[in-house]
Design a protein around this motif. Structure first.
Motif, PDB file in Angstrom:
ATOM      1  N   THR A  11     -43.157  27.184  30.460  1.00  0.00           N
ATOM      2  CA  THR A  11     -42.649  26.836  31.793  1.00  0.00           C
ATOM      3  C   THR A  11     -41.560  27.813  32.224  1.00  0.00           C
ATOM      4  O   THR A  11     -41.540  28.280  33.370  1.00  0.00           O
ATOM      5  CB  THR A  11     -42.077  25.408  31.783  1.00  0.00           C
ATOM      6  OG1 THR A  11     -43.029  24.517  31.223  1.00  0.00           O
ATOM      7  CG2 THR A  11     -41.728  24.950  33.190  1.00  0.00           C
ATOM      8  N   ARG A  19     -45.706  29.153  39.879  1.00  0.00           N
ATOM      9  CA  ARG A  19     -45.391  27.715  40.012  1.00  0.00           C
ATOM     10  C   ARG A  19     -46.025  27.143  41.276  1.00  0.00           C
ATOM     11  O   ARG A  19     -46.609  26.071  41.264  1.00  0.00           O
ATOM     12  CB  ARG A  19     -43.872  27.502  40.060  1.00  0.00           C
ATOM     13  CG  ARG A  19     -43.230  27.721  38.723  1.00  0.00           C
ATOM     14  CD  ARG A  19     -41.716  27.646  38.789  1.00  0.00           C
ATOM     15  NE  ARG A  19     -41.178  27.977  37.487  1.00  0.00           N
ATOM     16  CZ  ARG A  19     -40.329  27.223  36.793  1.00  0.00           C
ATOM     17  NH1 ARG A  19     -39.873  26.114  37.296  1.00  0.00           N
ATOM     18  NH2 ARG A  19     -39.940  27.589  35.591  1.00  0.00           N
ATOM     19  N   ILE A  22     -49.764  26.746  40.768  1.00  0.00           N
ATOM     20  CA  ILE A  22     -50.088  25.593  39.910  1.00  0.00           C
ATOM     21  C   ILE A  22     -49.998  24.299  40.722  1.00  0.00           C
ATOM     22  O   ILE A  22     -50.897  23.439  40.668  1.00  0.00           O
ATOM     23  CB  ILE A  22     -49.136  25.540  38.693  1.00  0.00           C
ATOM     24  CG1 ILE A  22     -49.426  26.717  37.754  1.00  0.00           C
ATOM     25  CG2 ILE A  22     -49.265  24.200  37.957  1.00  0.00           C
ATOM     26  CD1 ILE A  22     -48.387  26.898  36.645  1.00  0.00           C
ATOM     27  N   CYS A  26     -53.102  21.657  41.595  1.00  0.00           N
ATOM     28  CA  CYS A  26     -53.028  20.228  41.227  1.00  0.00           C
ATOM     29  C   CYS A  26     -53.189  19.337  42.460  1.00  0.00           C
ATOM     30  O   CYS A  26     -53.918  18.335  42.425  1.00  0.00           O
ATOM     31  CB  CYS A  26     -51.707  19.925  40.528  1.00  0.00           C
ATOM     32  SG  CYS A  26     -51.608  20.624  38.868  1.00  0.00           S
ATOM     33  N   ARG A  47     -46.034  24.123  27.989  1.00  0.00           N
ATOM     34  CA  ARG A  47     -46.935  25.238  27.694  1.00  0.00           C
ATOM     35  C   ARG A  47     -48.055  25.143  28.723  1.00  0.00           C
ATOM     36  O   ARG A  47     -48.685  24.088  28.849  1.00  0.00           O
ATOM     37  CB  ARG A  47     -47.520  25.008  26.291  1.00  0.00           C
ATOM     38  CG  ARG A  47     -47.412  26.159  25.345  1.00  0.00           C
ATOM     39  CD  ARG A  47     -47.914  25.734  23.970  1.00  0.00           C
ATOM     40  NE  ARG A  47     -46.823  25.410  23.064  1.00  0.00           N
ATOM     41  CZ  ARG A  47     -46.982  25.099  21.786  1.00  0.00           C
ATOM     42  NH1 ARG A  47     -48.193  25.063  21.243  1.00  0.00           N
ATOM     43  NH2 ARG A  47     -45.949  24.826  21.024  1.00  0.00           N
ATOM     44  N   HIS A  48     -48.292  26.217  29.461  1.00  0.00           N
ATOM     45  CA  HIS A  48     -49.269  26.178  30.553  1.00  0.00           C
ATOM     46  C   HIS A  48     -50.474  27.044  30.222  1.00  0.00           C
ATOM     47  O   HIS A  48     -50.323  28.143  29.675  1.00  0.00           O
ATOM     48  CB  HIS A  48     -48.626  26.656  31.849  1.00  0.00           C
ATOM     49  CG  HIS A  48     -47.492  25.778  32.281  1.00  0.00           C
ATOM     50  ND1 HIS A  48     -47.623  24.810  33.250  1.00  0.00           N
ATOM     51  CD2 HIS A  48     -46.217  25.694  31.824  1.00  0.00           C
ATOM     52  CE1 HIS A  48     -46.468  24.179  33.387  1.00  0.00           C
ATOM     53  NE2 HIS A  48     -45.597  24.692  32.538  1.00  0.00           N
ATOM     54  N   LEU A  50     -53.775  28.808  32.005  1.00  0.00           N
ATOM     55  CA  LEU A  50     -54.072  29.243  33.369  1.00  0.00           C
ATOM     56  C   LEU A  50     -55.355  30.061  33.399  1.00  0.00           C
ATOM     57  O   LEU A  50     -55.472  31.073  32.684  1.00  0.00           O
ATOM     58  CB  LEU A  50     -52.913  30.113  33.880  1.00  0.00           C
ATOM     59  CG  LEU A  50     -51.508  29.488  33.778  1.00  0.00           C
ATOM     60  CD1 LEU A  50     -50.446  30.560  33.640  1.00  0.00           C
ATOM     61  CD2 LEU A  50     -51.244  28.625  34.992  1.00  0.00           C
ATOM     62  N   HIS A  60     -55.949  24.840  35.647  1.00  0.00           N
ATOM     63  CA  HIS A  60     -54.670  24.724  34.936  1.00  0.00           C
ATOM     64  C   HIS A  60     -54.647  23.458  34.094  1.00  0.00           C
ATOM     65  O   HIS A  60     -55.279  22.451  34.431  1.00  0.00           O
ATOM     66  CB  HIS A  60     -53.529  24.646  35.965  1.00  0.00           C
ATOM     67  CG  HIS A  60     -52.200  24.251  35.388  1.00  0.00           C
ATOM     68  ND1 HIS A  60     -51.760  22.933  35.345  1.00  0.00           N
ATOM     69  CD2 HIS A  60     -51.217  25.001  34.822  1.00  0.00           C
ATOM     70  CE1 HIS A  60     -50.560  22.897  34.784  1.00  0.00           C
ATOM     71  NE2 HIS A  60     -50.212  24.133  34.462  1.00  0.00           N
ATOM     72  N   SER A  62     -51.380  21.621  31.290  1.00  0.00           N
ATOM     73  CA  SER A  62     -50.121  21.873  30.591  1.00  0.00           C
ATOM     74  C   SER A  62     -49.951  20.898  29.439  1.00  0.00           C
ATOM     75  O   SER A  62     -50.573  19.831  29.400  1.00  0.00           O
ATOM     76  CB  SER A  62     -48.935  21.777  31.556  1.00  0.00           C
ATOM     77  OG  SER A  62     -48.815  20.463  32.028  1.00  0.00           O
TER      78      SER A  62
END
Ligand SMILES: CC(C)(COP(=O)(O)OP(=O)(O)OC[C@H]1O[C@@H](n2cnc3c(N)ncnc32)[C@H](O)[C@@H]1OP(=O)(O)O)[C@@H](O)C(=O)NCCC(=O)NCCS
Length: 179
Positions: A11, A19, A22, A26, A47-48, A50, A60, A62
């Motif tokens: 992050t 950001r 993402i 979503c 932890r993302h 991608l 995505h 996380s």
């Protein structure tokens, strides 16, 4: 299609544009405006995973650290999966599965993984199992049963001990949610 490349970032490493992308993925996938606050709820420590089509972020997921306790076991350091989303125009093309496969390969440092979903079939195909036993949150004042909760799933990792999916399962209560 060939397996898309999945980037992994903490992050703290995400720039403002990523950001924003993402959050947009979503909101588009879930039709849920509250994802606007994603990085307010979870500002650090995630932890993302991608997936891109060229420069466009298309999928995505996380992981953040939470604390499951299956009945009869000590509390386990848990990889809790959130914000699984693929842009609607890219759904059904394998991006979400590729993200979740890369995620599963990248969390061996955790004892177990967990998520909550209304689409268990998607995750079952990827090795996740629905928890069948009773569910509750752990708070300072004791257990908070969540009998209405459905779709809590776990993924066994290399360090996961033998589990009884019909036993009880608890998780620490968070300010805004239990599961
Ligand atoms: C659920 C979600 C993340 C899946 O992402 P996705 O990129 O569409 O995932 P995939 O394309 O890998 O898989 C979706 C389906 O398409 C199928 N599929 C994948 N590649 C395919 C291909 N090349 N041809 C045909 N079907 C394919 C998969 O088998 C899967 O079927 P299943 O759901 O019956 O298991 C995405 O649909 C989404 O964001 N949905 C809205 C929000 C949501 O429901 N989130 C999950 C709840 S937490």
């Amino acid at each position: 299609m060939t397996e898309p490349l999945i980037l992994i970032a903490l992050t703290e490493e995400l720039d403002a544009a990523t950001r924003r992308a993402i959050i947009d993925v979503c909101i588009a996938a879930h039709q849920e405006p509250d994802f606007e606050n994603l990085f307010i709820y979870a500002p650090t420590g995630g932890r993302h995973f991608l997936a891109y089509d060229g420069a466009t972020l298309v999928s995505h997921a996380s992981v953040s650290t939470r604390w499951l306790q299956p009945e009869g076991h000590p509390i386990m350091r848990t990889a809790y999966v959130d914000a699984v989303a693929t842009l609607p125009a890219y759904q059904g093309q394998g991006y979400g599965s590729a993200v979740m496969r890369q995620l599963a390969r990248s969390i061996d440092d955790y004892a177990i993984a967990c998520l909550e979903t209304d689409r268990p079939g998607f995750y079952e195909r990827l090795g996740w199992e629905v928890w069948r036993g009773s569910l509750a949150g752990r708070s300072e004042r004791g257990l908070v049963p969540t009998p209405e909760q459905e779709g809590v799933m776990v993924l066994r990792l290399p360090h996961t001990p033998p589990l009884n999916l019909d036993a009880g399962l608890t998780i620490e209560c968070q300010t805004s949610r239990i599961w």
